[in-house]
Write an enzyme that holds these catalytic residues in place. Structure first.
Site, PDB file in Angstrom:
ATOM      1  CE  LYS A   1     -44.755 -97.100  27.874  1.00 48.76           C
ATOM      2  NZ  LYS A   1     -44.074 -96.350  26.798  1.00 48.76           N
TER       3      LYS A   1
ATOM      4  CG  ASP B   1     -44.529-100.941  23.181  1.00 52.14           C
ATOM      5  OD1 ASP B   1     -45.299-101.770  22.635  1.00 52.14           O
ATOM      6  OD2 ASP B   1     -43.299-100.969  23.041  1.00 52.14           O
TER       7      ASP B   1
END
Length: 336
Positions: free
Chosen positions: A203, A221
């Site tokens: 991420k 996320d």
């Protein structure tokens, strides 16, 4: 005897009269049945009206009927073809692009080093809190070399407001040392190199690649995970698999902006606990329409926006969205 004769003559008249009165009663029964059948037929025809409680064609369209019925839009068929899914997903992205044309990373940074550190610090806290903390951090430790040689206790004091400050101190000092030792103090521009840095996962790596190097990537996320499941883009639950499934629906050039659009929508409209369904610009495309507030006025009170990077403030119509720089963005519902 005469009386009995007249009585006998009268009897048939009474029977005849009685039979005439009874006849209409017997004929009335089919009429009642016909009326009842008409009511039943009307009831059967009226049943589909409940199906009208679906998402509005426009964000501003009245959804009060749907709210009163407390029903949701029918979910897309389980056998939705891949082509249909791709079209629906891309249309959602186009609609969000019109609503959030200013979507961007909400962390303040001036270079790749600041971005990667800020992204690591954003775990389990708000971007606002990070943006309030990083100016002091970067003023004292402007380069990887400076942060790599920093006193951990001093860094902890600066990072304390972000939460988990000891673990975060260890990560940012560790990744700074790795940058100095393995990359000549520069943030690498390759995924395989970024994920080897302390505290950096896929991420964070895609945030850096997409926004510091212009290399497309999908940032999965918590907001992204929640929304793509609500939209039935994928049934996967692991971030890596979600990333792969969603990537297959869009051209690579869309990945970074798509991430911003979805995350902004999740923060401002499609909240985890109570989505603002009645004020959602993509309601007609959402299988989960109805999980949140469908009344337009009540839903509008649930909207959140960013003003100068300040999250959590309410947006009351007819105000417009403001980007992080305070500039007016298109009002909600501007998507055609």
């Amino acid at each position: 005897m005469k009386k009995s004769a007249s009585a006998k003559k009268a009897a048939p008249v009474e029977k005849a009269a009685g039979s005439k009165k009874a006849a209409p009663v017997e004929r009335a029964a089919p009429v009642e049945k016909a009326a009842a059948s008409k009511k039943a037929a009307a009831g059967k025809k009226a049943a589909p009206v409940k199906e009208a409680a679906v998402a509005p064609k426009k964000a501003a369209a009245a959804v009060k009927k749907a709210s009163a019925a407390k029903t949701v839009a029918p979910k897309p068929p389980r056998n939705e073809s891949h082509t249909a899914l791709v079209r629906r997903a891309r249309r959602i992205n186009r609609e969000l692009a019109e609503v959030f044309p200013y979507a961007h990373p909400e962390l303040d940074f001036e270079n790749p080093f600041q971005l990667i550190v800020a992204t690591v610090l954003s775990a389990q806290t708000t971007d606002l809190r990070v943006n309030q903390t990083t100016p002091s951090l970067f003023a004292k430790y402007p380069t990887p070399e400076d942060l790599a040689a920093a006193n951990p206790e001093e860094v902890e004091e600066i990072l304390r407001p972000t939460g988990f400050f000891r673990a975060k101190t260890k990560s940012v000092i560790g990744l700074s040392k790795a940058l100095v030792e393995n990359h000549a103090g520069e943030v690498p521009g390759r995924l395989e190199d970024l994920v080897k840095l302390p505290g950096v996962g896929r991420k964070t790596a895609f945030v850096v690649l997409g926004n510091a190097f212009g290399r497309p990537g999908i940032t999965v996320d918590t907001h992204f995970q929640r929304l793509v499941k609500r939209w039935q883009w994928t049934e996967e639950s692991e971030p890596d698999k979600i990333e792969a499934a969603v990537a297959a629906l869009f051209p690579k050039s869309d990945w970074t902006d798509l991430s911003h659009h979805v995350i902004w929508h999740g923060r401002r409209i499609c909240h985890a606990r109570k989505p603002a369904c009645g004020a959602c610009p993509i309601a007609p495309l959402c299988p989960a329409y109805g999980e949140g507030e469908t009344d337009p006025d009540k839903a509008a009170k649930l909207l959140k926006y960013e003003k100068g990077g300040f999250p959590g403030q309410r947006l009351n119509p007819p105000q417009a969205y403001l980007d992080a720089g305070g500039k007016a963005a298109p009002p909600l519902g501007a998507a055609g």
